[in-house]
Write an enzyme that holds these catalytic residues in place. Structure first.
Site, mmCIF file in Angstrom:
data_model
loop_
_atom_site.group_PDB
_atom_site.id
_atom_site.type_symbol
_atom_site.label_atom_id
_atom_site.label_comp_id
_atom_site.label_asym_id
_atom_site.label_seq_id
_atom_site.Cartn_x
_atom_site.Cartn_y
_atom_site.Cartn_z
ATOM 1 N N GLU A 50 -1.428 14.896 -6.140
ATOM 2 C CA GLU A 50 -1.876 16.168 -5.563
ATOM 3 C C GLU A 50 -1.533 16.165 -4.083
ATOM 4 O O GLU A 50 -1.616 15.123 -3.417
ATOM 5 C CB GLU A 50 -3.385 16.344 -5.739
ATOM 6 C CG GLU A 50 -3.893 17.599 -5.023
ATOM 7 C CD GLU A 50 -5.314 17.993 -5.376
ATOM 8 O OE1 GLU A 50 -6.079 17.138 -5.853
ATOM 9 O OE2 GLU A 50 -5.648 19.172 -5.163
ATOM 10 N N CYS A 246 -7.328 20.333 -7.424
ATOM 11 C CA CYS A 246 -7.812 21.647 -6.998
ATOM 12 C C CYS A 246 -6.718 22.511 -6.391
ATOM 13 O O CYS A 246 -6.889 23.729 -6.274
ATOM 14 C CB CYS A 246 -8.943 21.486 -5.994
ATOM 15 S SG CYS A 246 -10.416 20.744 -6.682
ATOM 16 N N ASN A 377 -7.442 23.305 -14.019
ATOM 17 C CA ASN A 377 -7.704 21.958 -13.505
ATOM 18 C C ASN A 377 -9.102 21.503 -13.897
ATOM 19 O O ASN A 377 -9.317 20.981 -14.967
ATOM 20 C CB ASN A 377 -7.500 21.900 -11.991
ATOM 21 C CG ASN A 377 -7.919 20.553 -11.425
ATOM 22 O OD1 ASN A 377 -7.587 19.522 -11.996
ATOM 23 N ND2 ASN A 377 -8.656 20.544 -10.332
ATOM 24 N N GLU A 378 -10.043 21.756 -13.024
ATOM 25 C CA GLU A 378 -11.387 21.202 -13.266
ATOM 26 C C GLU A 378 -12.343 22.357 -13.552
ATOM 27 O O GLU A 378 -13.382 22.474 -12.942
ATOM 28 C CB GLU A 378 -11.819 20.449 -12.003
ATOM 29 C CG GLU A 378 -12.555 19.190 -12.248
ATOM 30 C CD GLU A 378 -12.827 18.433 -10.958
ATOM 31 O OE1 GLU A 378 -13.161 19.066 -9.944
ATOM 32 O OE2 GLU A 378 -12.720 17.199 -10.967
HETATM 33 O O1 AHR Z 1 -8.909 14.162 -6.460
HETATM 34 C C1 AHR Z 1 -9.488 15.049 -5.550
HETATM 35 C C2 AHR Z 1 -10.105 16.253 -6.240
HETATM 36 O O2 AHR Z 1 -11.139 15.853 -7.077
HETATM 37 C C3 AHR Z 1 -9.178 17.007 -7.150
HETATM 38 O O3 AHR Z 1 -8.404 17.917 -6.472
HETATM 39 C C4 AHR Z 1 -10.130 17.708 -8.073
HETATM 40 O O4 AHR Z 1 -9.569 17.974 -9.325
HETATM 41 C C5 AHR Z 1 -11.324 16.805 -8.111
HETATM 42 O O5 AHR Z 1 -12.497 17.496 -7.865
#
Ligand code: AHR
Length: 660
Positions: A50, A246, A377-378
């Site tokens: 990321e 994110c 993603n999350e």
């Molecule tokens: O790894 C850092 C962040 O942690 C990532 O962007 C997210 O997916 C998670 O909350």
């Protein structure tokens, strides 16, 4: 000094050194080497990438000029006006958004005096890392206003002001054109600055002012930092997840990652603010933007280079639920879904398809062999499920073989997790993405997490995890040996359950020592150097020694997951004809253990032993001591079908026994 050395020699000869750490006792484990319990897929251990902590811009993307196309909120951020020897002039920022909406800002420099030099300097990303005798490539887009003949003198200066490289360039054309000149640096400098001097009266327009090392990963022009990609390659990762995290979601939808804007000519890739720029008040990074110089084509190429299966994660019509939680209405989801379908065509389609042709035109006629894709993603909640269903229907309808990675929210338990877990299981989802950021104890306590998971249900992707020495989000978290060892213990549980857990990746991956927002991270770097944390070596050892098939390793008929602070797993490597044992001793006491190995014809008398350990749980690696905790190779005697291992306190041991 002499007394100390003599003491060490006696201890080594008698084994007393380990006992000195605490009481040692004998424990008997059994391994049944002909009972294959689970196949370990090639994707088992991979990488989560990321653009956080200056991982891409200012990091692995080797561009040295910050704000090269003047698209920061302050268009002249990172640039400083310069004059010498009586030079005079002005700099105007021109917005040409009607003509070039994706790259609107250029600078118009009016050199007003024939005497001296006028121009500007760039500070780089916390300076520019420059290496002696290496070649650098300066380039820009420029046009002269009619009848002018402004000349460029390019200079690199060390932090002390010393000249460490220079070149001359005269952009002659009246139309926009790219110009390029190369020169060698005469010194190694951590924080150099670039000066662009202009001489000769006249007016010149400039954009995309860039400086790259010639030596990049695979020496690709405008490519990636070789030392950093090398560290990824050294892990032999099974997959590469990109672009996050994110960053996929954005703080709001406008700020989401849009893969189509990240490919093709770099001057046409729309720059946006990096969502991590403002995320943590305690770690604000006002100069963090995304140029997308590392875009989807580069991600696919890197995955291919390092033998990793590509795993893109796409926005599912939802911005980060920790931030705005902005959502696109389900009836307006089409463009998002289309992005997913087009990405599959871009990766796998042939030149007769629109997006396959684009990949071919970009220099890669062969498909990238995309097999899986993340939707969101999350994310969490009913809104995610609603959108997920639309994506899944469309993707499976057109590409039934593509496996969809589905999020289970940010935490490995709780109501959000339970809702998604239950729903996606009932909908026969392919792969569920679980995230766990927790203190080391959680990892030790959860080494059996997957022992009782449904063997027939969806596969698990441990998509983001890292032990936090303080707590999640704390800027005080460190990459301590205690954290790494707890992850190793937990990973024996992932591997033992390889029939359910098909993929795992530590997160986040990279961090600039001066530009980070989140800690801990797997690999840290400055402008010139980098180091792998103890956690990196844990990941690497698991990946390089995963084997092909899990076999039972038991203590009193039970999995080894915490008895006497020990954690273990065993696998066969059918490619090399070896039995591999991974053994973690998380305690302060040495463990003299013995493995009785059944179901084999016997082993060669000497096995390989790789140990990762430290006496101190709070020990770390660093730029100055990058290998303080790193694998040490040795050998160990095998007595027929019995192996005795003295597992030192706080140690992770990998044994490879070759079949006779
Ligand atoms: O790894 C850092 C962040 O942690 C990532 O962007 C997210 O997916 C998670 O909350």
């Amino acid at each position: 000094m002499k007394i100390k050395n003599t003491f060490l020699m006696i201890c080594a000869a008698t084994g007393a050194f380990t006992v000195a750490h605490g009481q040692s006792k004998n424990t008997n484990y059994t391994i049944t080497a002909n009972q294959e319990k689970a196949h370990i897929l090639s994707t088992m251990y991979g990488i989560f990438f990321e653009d956080i902590n200056m991982a891409a811009d200012g990091g692995v993307y080797a561009e040295l000029v910050k704000n090269r196309s003047f698209e920061f909120a302050e268009p002249l951020a990172a640039w400083t006006e310069q004059k010498k020897d009586g030079g005079e002039g002005t700099i105007e920022v021109i917005n040409r958004s009607a003509e070039r909406p994706e790259n609107p800002h250029i600078i118009k420099v009016n050199v007003k005096s024939d005497a001296g030099y006028y121009g500007l300097s760039n500070e780089g990303f916390r300076g520019m890392g420059i290496k002696k005798d290496e070649e650098y490539s300066f380039s820009l887009y420029a046009r002269q206003e009619s009848e002018t003949n402004v000349k460029l003198s390019i200079e690199l200066h060390g932090a002390d002001g010393a000249l460490i490289g220079n070149a001359e360039l005269t952009p002659t054309d009246k139309e926009w054109k790219r110009y390029n000149v190369k020169f060698k640096a005469t010194a190694t400098v951590q924080k150099a600055q670039l000066y662009v001097w202009l001489s000769g009266k006249g007016i010149i327009d400039m954009d995309m002012i860039s400086l790259f090392p010639e030596h990049t990963w695979k020496n690709r022009p405008g490519g990636l930092r070789a030392d950093l990609v090398q560290k990824l390659d050294d892990m032999k990762p099974g997959f590469l997840r990109f672009p996050g995290g994110c960053i996929v979601e954005g703080r709001e939808l406008n700020n989401r990652y849009q893969w189509k804007k990240s490919i093709g000519d770099i001057d046409k890739r729309e720059n946006i603010i990096n969502r991590w720029n403002t995320e943590f008040k305690h770690r604000l990074t006002p100069d963090y933007y995304q140029t997308f110089g590392l875009g989807f084509m580069e991600y696919f190429l890197t995955a291919e280079d390092i033998g990793a299966s590509p795993l893109p994660i796409l926005n599912c019509g939802m911005a980060c639920q920790y931030n705005t939680a902005e959502m696109v209405d389900v009836k307006d989801l089409d463009p998002y879904v289309q992005d997913a379908l087009d990405l599959i065509e871009f990766a796998n389609g042939d030149a007769s398809t629109k997006w396959g042709k684009l990949r071919t035109d970009l220099g890669h006629p062969a498909p990238f062999n995309l097999k899986m894709l993340g939707v969101g993603n999350e994310q969490w909640g009913e809104q995610y499920i609603e959108r997920w269903k639309v994506f899944t229907k469309a993707i499976k309808g057109k590409y039934p073989d593509i496996k969809i990675v589905s999020a289970l929210g940010p935490a490995p338990k709780g109501p959000e997790f339970d809702l998604l877990n239950k729903t996606f299981r009932s909908l026969n989802a392919d792969i569920l993405d679980e995230h766990y950021y927790a203190v080391p104890k959680w990892f030790l306590d959860n080494a059996k997490r997957y022992d009782n998971y449904d063997r027939k249900g969806p596969k698990i992707f441990a998509g983001e995890y890292a032990a936090q020495s303080v707590n999640t989000g704390s800027p005080k978290n460190k990459n301590t040996w205690e954290c790494a060892l707890a992850e190793a213990a937990f990973m024996t549980g992932l591997e033992r359950n390889a029939d359910v857990v098909n993929m795992a990746s530590y997160a986040p991956l990279f961090a600039h020592v001066e530009g980070w927002q989140w800690t801990p991270d797997l690999i840290w770097f400055d402008n010139l150097n980098s180091y792998g944390t103890p956690n990196y070596y844990v990941q690497q050892l698991f990946s390089l020694n995963k084997g092909t098939d899990v076999v039972p390793l038991l203590l009193n008929n039970e999995a080894v997951a915490g008895q006497d602070g020990c954690y273990a797993t065993a696998s066969l490597d059918k490619n090399t004809n070896e039995l591999i044992i991974k053994f973690v001793n998380s305690g302060a006491t040495a463990q003299n253990v013995s493995f009785a190995i059944n179901g084999s014809k016997g082993y060669q008398k000497e096995a390989k032993l790789i140990t990762l350990r430290s006496d101190k749980k709070d020990a770390e690696n660093s730029l100055t001591d990058p290998k303080a905790i790193s694998p040490v190779q040795g050998t160990i005697k095998v007595d027929g079908k019995v192996l005795k291992l003295n597992a030192e306190p706080y140690s992770f041991n990998v044994v490879r026994l070759k079949n006779k």
